[in-house]
Design an enzyme around this catalytic site. Structure first.
Site, PDB file in Angstrom:
ATOM      1  N   ARG A   1       0.991   0.759  -2.452  1.00 48.79           N
ATOM      2  CA  ARG A   1       1.548   1.309  -1.283  1.00 48.79           C
ATOM      3  C   ARG A   1       2.910   1.181  -0.752  1.00 48.79           C
ATOM      4  NH1 ARG A   1      -3.473  -0.215   0.600  1.00 48.79           N
ATOM      5  NH2 ARG A   1      -5.194   1.339   0.058  1.00 48.79           N
TER       6      ARG A   1
ATOM      7  N   HIS B   1       2.860   4.058  -9.094  1.00 46.70           N
ATOM      8  CA  HIS B   1       1.918   3.414 -10.037  1.00 46.70           C
ATOM      9  C   HIS B   1       2.635   2.531 -10.937  1.00 46.70           C
ATOM     10  CE1 HIS B   1      -1.383   5.287  -7.942  1.00 46.70           C
ATOM     11  NE2 HIS B   1      -0.860   6.749  -8.127  1.00 46.70           N
TER      12      HIS B   1
END
Length: 317
Positions: free
Chosen positions: A190, A96
């Protein structure tokens, strides 16, 4: 002088299962529920108040219209999000961004989070960090798909706690249920998804360029200074105090009297059952119960045999 109890918001996930029903008793819409957004004002899953004068209103609505409940903290958005995750299968390996990158590229906060392991099957593992020493080496290892060499794996058990600041490569493995406290953000990049395909035979999108941009290199040391304070047979464990949130475990064995130390407090029951006493009123607590103690609640008592994970907003640097 009344706690705000939250209606759960369920999220279907490719890796989800049925444990939120079998372990917590939630009535689920299907067999692939990966997340209960237990306390949330994020637009992708907003909590509704179950009780009291604000029954039927949403948490984002209260944040905008009743700042007195939160000690007049202001800010455009309620800053925290609490989830219960049921990983029936491995989650994608992800990372993140921090606030600066996320606000610039995604238009929302970054995502620093932390995990309390509610339960884990024997041998269950998480991916937590990486081995690359430079950003160039990270990019090369990803490009060459040297996953076993790149990812750092940790075997987990019930009661473990992990701090996952923005920039940390991570993944929850199959057979793990966690209570996650995070910034109110739904931005995920991802790195790897095991080449899984959906019902239509499509693989999920990866975000390699962004992942390389935001990953902390070398991996950050996340050693914690965990402390425990006894209250008779009960106790309070302090896991973390950061600019984003402070995290505690309330272990209730009989009674536990607590006092306000932040503008408001969030809590979720992860094990056991009992009662919450506020201003002479009793509220039943069962596994999965989530609530906010607003600013007017200066003290409260917990009774029973239960474990709760509590959080409060951190103090910005």
């Amino acid at each position: 002088m009344e706690p705000l109890f939250m209606e759960p918001v369920f999220q279907e996930k490719i890796w989800g299962g049925n444990s939120l029903h079998t372990e917590f008793g939630f009535e689920l819409p299907n067999e692939n529920i990966g997340e209960d957004w237990a306390i949330s004002a994020h637009p992708h899953g907003v909590s509704t108040i179950q009780n009291g004068p604000f029954k039927g209103q949403t948490l984002d609505q209260l944040w905008q219209e009743h700042q007195e409940l939160f000690g007049n903290q202001h800010g455009d958005t309620f800053p925290l999000l609490v989830k219960i995750l049921d990983a029936a299968d491995d989650l994608s390996v992800q990372v993140h961004p921090d606030d600066a990158y996320a606000l610039k590229h995604e238009g929302e906060f970054g995502k620093t989070e932390c995990w309390y392991i509610i339960d884990a099957k024997p041998g269950a593992q998480i991916i937590y960090g990486h081995t690359a020493r430079t950003r160039e080496e990270l990019a090369q290892m990803i490009r060459e798909e040297r996953w076993d060499e790149l990812f750092h794996k940790v075997t987990v058990k019930k009661g473990d706690f992990f701090y996952v600041p923005s920039g940390t490569i991570h993944a929850i493995g199959a057979g793990i249920m966690i209570l996650e406290t995070q910034q109110s953000s739904d931005t995920t990049y991802r790195v790897y998804d095991y080449d899984r395909q959906d019902d239509q035979g499509n693989t999920r999108e990866l975000h390699i360029e962004q992942s390389v941009d935001v990953t902390t290199v070398p991996a950050r040391d996340t050693t914690l200074n965990i402390s425990e304070t006894k209250h008779g047979k009960s106790s309070v464990i302090t896991y973390l105090q950061t600019e984003f949130f402070n995290i505690y475990e309330w272990q209730v064995h009989g009674t536990l009297q607590l006092y306000q130390q932040a503008p408001y407090t969030l809590a979720t029951v992860t094990d056991g059952y009992g009662k919450l006493l506020v201003d002479g009123n009793e509220y039943e607590l069962t596994m999965g119960t989530s609530f906010i103690l607003p600013n007017e609640v200066k003290s409260w008592e917990l009774q029973g045999e239960a474990t709760l994970i509590a959080s409060e907003p951190g103090k910005k640097k």
